[in-house]
Write an enzyme that holds these catalytic residues in place. Structure first.
Site, PDB file in Angstrom:
ATOM      1  CG  ASN A  13      -1.773   1.206   1.359  1.00 15.14           C
ATOM      2  OD1 ASN A  13      -1.817   2.029   0.435  1.00 15.14           O
ATOM      3  ND2 ASN A  13      -2.455   1.347   2.479  1.00 15.14           N
ATOM      4  CD1 TRP A  14       3.495   1.067  -2.920  1.00 12.71           C
ATOM      5  CD2 TRP A  14       3.425   2.245  -4.832  1.00 12.71           C
ATOM      6  NE1 TRP A  14       4.192   0.376  -3.881  1.00 12.71           N
ATOM      7  CE2 TRP A  14       4.165   1.069  -5.055  1.00 12.71           C
ATOM      8  CE3 TRP A  14       3.239   3.143  -5.894  1.00 12.71           C
ATOM      9  CZ2 TRP A  14       4.730   0.770  -6.292  1.00 12.71           C
ATOM     10  CZ3 TRP A  14       3.786   2.847  -7.130  1.00 12.71           C
ATOM     11  CH2 TRP A  14       4.530   1.676  -7.321  1.00 12.71           C
ATOM     12  CE  LYS A  15      -0.144   3.195   4.746  1.00 17.74           C
ATOM     13  NZ  LYS A  15      -0.011   3.279   6.188  1.00 17.74           N
ATOM     14  CG  HIS A 106      -5.808   1.845   5.251  1.00 17.93           C
ATOM     15  ND1 HIS A 106      -5.356   2.790   6.153  1.00 17.93           N
ATOM     16  CD2 HIS A 106      -4.787   0.983   5.064  1.00 17.93           C
ATOM     17  CE1 HIS A 106      -4.106   2.497   6.478  1.00 17.93           C
ATOM     18  NE2 HIS A 106      -3.734   1.410   5.833  1.00 17.93           N
ATOM     19  CD  GLU A 108      -2.846   5.464   6.686  1.00 19.90           C
ATOM     20  OE1 GLU A 108      -2.857   5.500   5.444  1.00 19.90           O
ATOM     21  OE2 GLU A 108      -1.904   4.983   7.338  1.00 19.90           O
ATOM     22  CD  GLU A 178      -3.263  -2.379   7.299  1.00 17.61           C
ATOM     23  OE1 GLU A 178      -2.161  -2.556   6.794  1.00 17.61           O
ATOM     24  OE2 GLU A 178      -3.961  -1.385   7.041  1.00 17.61           O
ATOM     25  N   GLY A 184       2.892   2.395  10.715  1.00 14.84           N
ATOM     26  CA  GLY A 184       3.851   3.477  10.543  1.00 14.84           C
ATOM     27  C   GLY A 184       4.596   3.843  11.820  1.00 14.84           C
ATOM     28  CB  SER A 222       5.640  -1.766  11.775  1.00 15.71           C
ATOM     29  OG  SER A 222       5.272  -0.420  12.057  1.00 15.71           O
ATOM     30  N   GLY A 243       2.991  -1.137   4.206  1.00 16.45           N
ATOM     31  CA  GLY A 243       3.038   0.291   3.888  1.00 16.45           C
ATOM     32  C   GLY A 243       4.448   0.710   3.538  1.00 16.45           C
ATOM     33  N   GLY A 244       5.133   1.354   4.501  1.00 16.88           N
ATOM     34  CA  GLY A 244       6.457   1.932   4.271  1.00 16.88           C
ATOM     35  C   GLY A 244       7.437   1.028   3.543  1.00 16.88           C
TER      36      GLY A 244
HETATM   37  P1  13P Z   1       3.246   0.460   7.590  1.00 20.20           P
HETATM   38  O1  13P Z   1       3.739  -0.858   7.009  1.00 20.20           O
HETATM   39  O2  13P Z   1       3.982   1.644   7.076  1.00 20.20           O
HETATM   40  O3  13P Z   1       3.164   0.382   9.086  1.00 20.20           O
HETATM   41  O4  13P Z   1       1.733   0.648   7.057  1.00 20.20           O
HETATM   42  C1  13P Z   1       0.831  -0.389   7.198  1.00 20.20           C
HETATM   43  C2  13P Z   1      -0.395  -0.050   6.431  1.00 20.20           C
HETATM   44  O5  13P Z   1      -1.156   0.822   6.813  1.00 20.20           O
HETATM   45  C3  13P Z   1      -0.648  -0.785   5.188  1.00 20.20           C
HETATM   46  O6  13P Z   1      -1.933  -0.564   4.721  1.00 20.20           O
END
Ligand code: 13P
Length: 263
Positions: A13-15, A106, A108, A178, A184, A222, A243-244
Site C-alpha cells: 500500500n503506497w498510500k 483502511h 486512515e 492492521e 507506521g 510495520s 506500507g512503508g
Molecule cells: P506500515 O507498514 O507503514 O506500518 O503501514 C501499514 C499499512 O497501513 C498498510 O496498509
C-alpha cells in the site's frame, strides 16, 4: 482452524507516495528482482496499490513483469456507476480500466476521511457487485487494545459488512488486520498477538460464511523484511499489507519471498 492451502497475499500500500519518477523506478527495480529470481504465482499473490492517478500507468508497467503483479486501488467511491460526482472514481470505472482489486476500510480512511460504517458498506457493496476483489481492512486503536476491547472491535468491523455481502461474494474478500497502533510506528504486533487475533477473525468468519476457512487474512502494521519470516510462520497469517517497506523494491521483494516460502 487455519488452512495451509490458502495462497498468501503480499500487497504494497503506497498510500500518498511516491512522485511519478520514483514510482517508475520502484516498479522497474521490483521487476528486475522478479526476473532475477522469480516468486511463483501459486506460492504468493503479489499486488501494489499506487495512488489513483498512477493506477493505470503502474498497471501498464507491470504488464511485462516476469509474473502477475496485481494493481490495487486504495479506495473507491461510495457511489456506483457514472454521473455528476466530482472527484469520485467508482467501482465500475476501476473495473473498466482493468483494475480488479480495491482496499476498503483502511484505518486512515476511517480516521482521517470520515469513512464510517455506512459509507464502507456502500463502497464494499458496489465493489463486489462490480466484480472487484476487496481487501477489507480492520483493526483496533491502542486505546481500545489497552481497554481489552480489541477482539470485540475487530469482530464488530467484520460483522458490520455482513449485511451487504451476498453468500457467494465472501470468496472475493480478503481481510487485512492492521492494528492502528502498529501502522507506521515501527511497532509490530508480536507474532503471538497477531496470530491470536487472526485465529479469532477466522473463527468469526467461519460463523458468517462457509468460505471462512479458506479466506486469506493478512497482517499489516510495520511489516518489514526483518519481521516477515516470523509473521509468515503463523498458521492464520496468510500474507501482509505493507506500507512503508513496500516503497523499497528490495524490502518488498523479501517480504513476498518470506510469505511464498512459508506455506
Ligand atoms: P506500515 O507498514 O507503514 O506500518 O503501514 C501499514 C499499512 O497501513 C498498510 O496498509
Amino acid at each position: 482452524m487455519s488452512n495451509s492451502t490458502i495462497t498468501p497475499w503480499v500487497v504494497g500500500n503506497w498510500k500518498m507516495n511516491p512522485m511519478h519518477a520514483n514510482a517508475f523506478q520502484l516498479i522497474q527495480e521490483f521487476k528486475q528482482l522478479l526476473e532475477h529470481e522469480n516468486i511463483a504465482p501459486e506460492q504468493c499473490h503479489i499486488g501494489v496499490a499506487p495512488t489513483t492517478i498512477a493506477l493505470t500507468s503502474i498497471q501498464a508497467q507491470l504488464k511485462d513483469a516476469a509474473r502477475t503483479v496485481y494493481t490495487v486501488a486504495q479506495d473507491l467511491s461510495r457511489v456506483a456507476g457514472t454521473g455528476a460526482y466530482t472527484g469520485e472514481v467508482s467501482a465500475e470505472l476501476l473495473k473498466d480500466s482493468g483494475i480488479e482489486f480495491a482496499l476498503v476500510g483502511h484505518s486512515e480512511r476511517r480516521e482521517l476521511f470520515g469513512d464510517h460504517v455506512e459509507i464502507l458498506k456502500e463502497k464494499l457493496h458496489h465493489a463486489l457487485n462490480a466484480g472487484l476483489t476487496v481487501i477489507y481492512c480492520v483493526g483496533e486503536s491502542l486505546d481500545q487494545r489497552e481497554q481489552g476491547l480489541a477482539d470485540q472491535v475487530v469482530l464488530q468491523q467484520i460483522c458490520d459488512i455482513a449485511a451487504v455481502v451476498q453468500a457467494e461474494q465472501w470468496q472475493n474478500i480478503v481481510i487485512a488486520y492492521e492494528p492502528i497502533w502498529a501502522i507506521g510506528t515501527g511497532k509490530t504486533a508480536s507474532p503471538e498477538d497477531a496470530q491470536a487475533m487472526h485465529a479469532k477473525i477466522r473463527e468469526g468468519l467461519t460463523q458468517i460464511t462457509s468460505y471462512g476457512a479458506n479466506m486469506a487474512i493478512l497482517y499489516g502494521g510495520s511489516v518489514k523484511a526483518e519481521n516477515a519470516v516470523e509473521l509468515a510462520a503463523c498458521p492464520d497469517i496468510n500474507g501482509a499489507l505493507v506500507g512503508g517497506a513496500s516503497l523499497n523494491a528490495q524490502s518488498f521483494y523479501q517480504i513476498a519471498k518470506a510469505f511464498a516460502q512459508s506455506k
